[in-house]
Design an enzyme around this catalytic site. Structure first.
Site, short mmCIF file in Angstrom:
data_model
loop_
_atom_site.label_atom_id
_atom_site.label_comp_id
_atom_site.label_asym_id
_atom_site.label_seq_id
_atom_site.Cartn_x
_atom_site.Cartn_y
_atom_site.Cartn_z
N CYS A 73 0.71 -1.15 0.05
CA CYS A 73 0.01 -0.14 0.23
C CYS A 73 0.96 1.41 -0.06
CB CYS A 73 -0.93 0.23 1.18
SG CYS A 73 -2.01 1.57 1.54
N ASN A 157 1.62 -5.73 -5.60
CA ASN A 157 0.20 -6.00 -5.58
C ASN A 157 -0.38 -6.01 -7.07
OD1 ASN A 157 0.33 -3.20 -5.61
ND2 ASN A 157 -1.15 -2.96 -4.30
N GLU A 208 -10.06 -0.16 -5.57
CA GLU A 208 -8.94 -1.05 -4.91
C GLU A 208 -9.53 -2.25 -4.41
OE1 GLU A 208 -6.32 0.48 -1.84
OE2 GLU A 208 -6.93 2.68 -2.54
N CYS A 217 -4.86 6.03 -4.23
CA CYS A 217 -4.28 4.82 -4.26
C CYS A 217 -2.83 4.89 -4.88
CB CYS A 217 -5.00 3.69 -4.98
SG CYS A 217 -4.16 2.10 -5.14
N SER A 219 -0.11 2.85 -4.82
CA SER A 219 0.67 1.67 -5.74
C SER A 219 -0.07 1.71 -7.07
CB SER A 219 0.41 0.28 -5.01
OG SER A 219 -0.97 0.05 -4.61
#
Length: 274
Positions: A73, A157, A208, A217, A219
């Site tokens: 994150c 991720n 997300e 967000c 990332s």
């Protein structure tokens, strides 16, 4: 249990020091705490743990509002860095942490903006993970009777990035959840809707994984820029405007780490009986 409420561009967090406190969070407890009417309310829970390695300063754990643990994150990483300094857990400006899937270096600048070394973007489908016969710059997917063109990348991720003409009218609430849980993403994915303004400026909204659309967000911003650079749409330094504000992303291309710079805001400290 003491905690802090923080946010990075409106992406909000409950941050807990597990270095000086004994804490344990079950998925059910996290869901209760995340409830914005009956709990603290947050997009993610961030937990600061002692390092597993003497070369590192801390271990960084992240839990979504649905109780699931995730490995990355970006906005949370910036808040993590501010938190450990605010709470006197370190006085370093360069903070080295481990996560569920690697290591990160967090640098707190003199202006208190935080620069995060997010590592090198990963495009190999099996490592995202994403089901594909071979790596492509653009994938053709089907969702609810429509064809979707997208780029796919891991920033620790999984991210799916869809280019749109206008983020204001992008189908975030309808296409977002369909793509998030698409069968080609075995661990689900974060879905970014990217409007390219010019080679150094994009607008972005992100649905997300496990949280829905958020104000920002980190990332996701990194993933969108990485895909944009890979597809030849963007330069090496890009301003990303999200609903919650601005991030600056820099990536020199394959073989290099990607850097994200942005703010981290402390809102309040609290105490809760678990």
């Amino acid at each position: 249990m003491q905690f802090s409420k923080m946010h990075g561009l409106g992406n909000d967090f409950m941050v807990v020091d597990a270095v000086t406190q004994n804490v344990f969070f079950s998925p059910d407890m996290i869901r209760r705490l995340a409830d914005r009417h009956q709990g603290v309310g947050f997009d993610q829970l961030l937990v600061v743990e002692p390092p597993y390695d003497p070369d590192l300063d801390f271990h960084y754990r992240i839990f979504n509002a649905d109780g699931s643990e995730v490995a990355q994150c970006g906005n949370g990483a910036r808040c993590f860095a501010r938190f450990v300094r605010l709470k006197g857990l370190t006085n370093k400006r360069e903070i080295r942490v481990s996560t569920a899937n690697g290591r990160m270096v967090l640098t707190v600048n003199e202006d208190e903006q935080v620069r995060v070394n997010m590592g090198e973007p990963v495009f190999e489908p099996s490592l995202v993970p994403f089901r594909a016969n071979k790596a492509e710059k653009t994938y053709i997917m089907r969702a609810a009777e429509q064809t979707v063109l997208c780029g796919v990348v891991s920033m620790g991720n999984p991210h799916c990035v869809i280019q749109v003409d206008d983020v204001a009218t992008a189908p975030v609430e309808t296409l977002g959840p369909l793509m998030e849980s698409h069968e080609r993403f075995p661990e689900r994915a974060n879905i970014g809707f990217m409007q390219v303004m010019n080679t150094e400026h994009i607008r972005l909204r992100v649905f997300e994984r496990g949280a829905g659309e958020t104000q920002a967000c980190g990332s996701g911003a990194c993933g969108a820029v990485a895909v944009g650079i890979q597809q030849g749409l963007l330069a090496a330094q890009v301003r990303v405007d999200l609903p919650g504000g601005r991030l600056d992303i820099a990536w020199k291309g394959p073989g290099n780490p990607l850097f994200m710079t942005g703010p981290a805001t402390h809102v309040y400290d609290g105490f809760i009986h678990l």
